[in-house]
Design an enzyme around this catalytic site. Structure first.
Site: not given
Length: 366
Positions: A139-141
């Site tokens: 998941v890209k944050i």
């Protein structure tokens, strides 16, 4: 066809090649599988801009859009279902690579409108992890001030994270600290650290674009053109080597924790006066990822100049570049603040375009 020799040399030097692009057409046509077998691609990154482009000009989504319209799905829900399906199918294509080592990862970004909202970023990241339901998802944050605690909290739940929009070494150190804190909390929560992975996406070409623009109005600035981005990345790698040799990380490694690998992002060359493979050739280093747009991947296959490690041991000369930039009047803190703000704004704009495209497609399908 066998794997391209230039890309094989890059892989042998410790660089994992990921593709910075994804679309259903690429999946359904067999192109993604072909890039894996012939071009040494071992992972994929996506972002709102990539999905906006994919959904705006492909019939591959029509059937699913009709199904979503028939059941009255909201625009936000439709976007999520369309994108998570692509990510899930890509993750399945990379599953064998994932099971064989530390690659085979596929990245999906949280809604960029949440970049300055810690709580909602955490909630969305955990929702995406459940929705995709694949162990090789990242998941890209974003590495905004508000994103940092979200990174720690999401990792603490056993979720793998790709930290995006990193521009400065100072912020990168904050990211590594957030990662280590996340592993420590994950361990306390009973998670298997060996199953958690993370990369830190350090943006490259945008740094040169911004600084080169500012150097145009500086007397003698031509001498420093095109030097900042590579120096910045090399300083980041020195920080990575330092942090992951620390006692703090060694304690986590003993429990199965993995280093958070540096990922070179924004490696497509924006200035035509530079070699189109410069952000590949000059950033070869062990245990790194280079995520490439297709044009950069093909250029690297054709004429990359792979000369082994070009990063380690170059911190001192890289710092000299930064000292020279500061002496020339370049406000580096302002450069990095502007780049982060523009990075978030660009992804927000792409997200709005994505929502508008899907809204129109749903209306047409009714």
């Amino acid at each position: 066809m066998t794997t391209n020799s230039n890309l094989e040399a890059l892989s042998d030097a410790g660089v994992s090649i990921w593709l910075d692009d994804l679309s259903r057409k690429r999946i359904n046509s067999g192109n993604l599988a072909e890039l894996i077998s012939d071009y040494a691609v071992v992972g994929v990154t996506s972002n709102p801009t990539i999905f906006a482009k994919a959904l705006s000009n492909a019939a591959d989504y029509d059937e699913q859009v009709r199904e979503l319209a028939a059941r009255g799905a909201s625009v936000d829900d439709a976007v999520r279902e369309l994108t998570t399906r692509d990510i899930r199918e890509a993750a399945d294509i990379f599953r064998n690579i994932y099971e064989a080592g530390h690659d085979g990862r596929v990245s999906l970004e949280v809604d960029p409108r949440l970049a300055h909202d810690t709580e909602r970023t955490v909630a969305e990241a955990l929702d995406l992890w459940k929705a995709v339901d694949r162990p090789n998802l990242m998941v890209k944050i974003p590495a905004t001030v508000e994103g940092l605690p979200a990174i720690t909290r999401v990792l603490a739940e056993g979720v793998s994270v790709n930290v995006t929009l990193i521009f400065s070494v100072e912020r990168y150190r904050d990211v590594m600290d957030a990662y280590l804190a996340g592993l420590e909390q994950a361990k306390a929560n009973g998670h298997d650290l060996a199953r958690i992975a993370s990369v830190a996406s350090f943006f490259v070409s945008r740094v040169d674009t911004e600084i080169d623009k500012r150097l145009e109005s500086v007397e003698g600035g031509q001498e420093l053109r095109g030097k900042a981005a590579i120096a910045n990345a090399r300083l980041a790698y020195a920080a990575y080597e330092e942090v992951f040799a620390s006692d703090r990380f060694k304690a986590l490694a003993a429990e199965g924790g993995k280093p958070q690998r540096p990922l070179w992002a924004s490696t497509g060359v924006k200035d035509p006066s530079y070699s189109d493979t410069r952000y590949v050739d000059e950033l070869v280093a062990p245990n790194t990822v280079n995520t490439m747009p297709e044009a950069t991947l093909f250029a690297s296959a054709d004429h990359a100049d792979v000369r082994g490690d070009q990063v380690s041991g170059k911190a001192a000369e890289s710092q000299q570049v930064f000292d020279s930039l500061s002496a020339a009047g370049i406000d580096l803190d302002d450069v990095f603040a502007v780049l982060e703000r523009e990075g978030v704004d660009k992804f927000e704009k792409s997200w709005e375009e994505l929502l508008q495209t899907v809204r129109e497609q749903l209306d047409q399908a009714k």
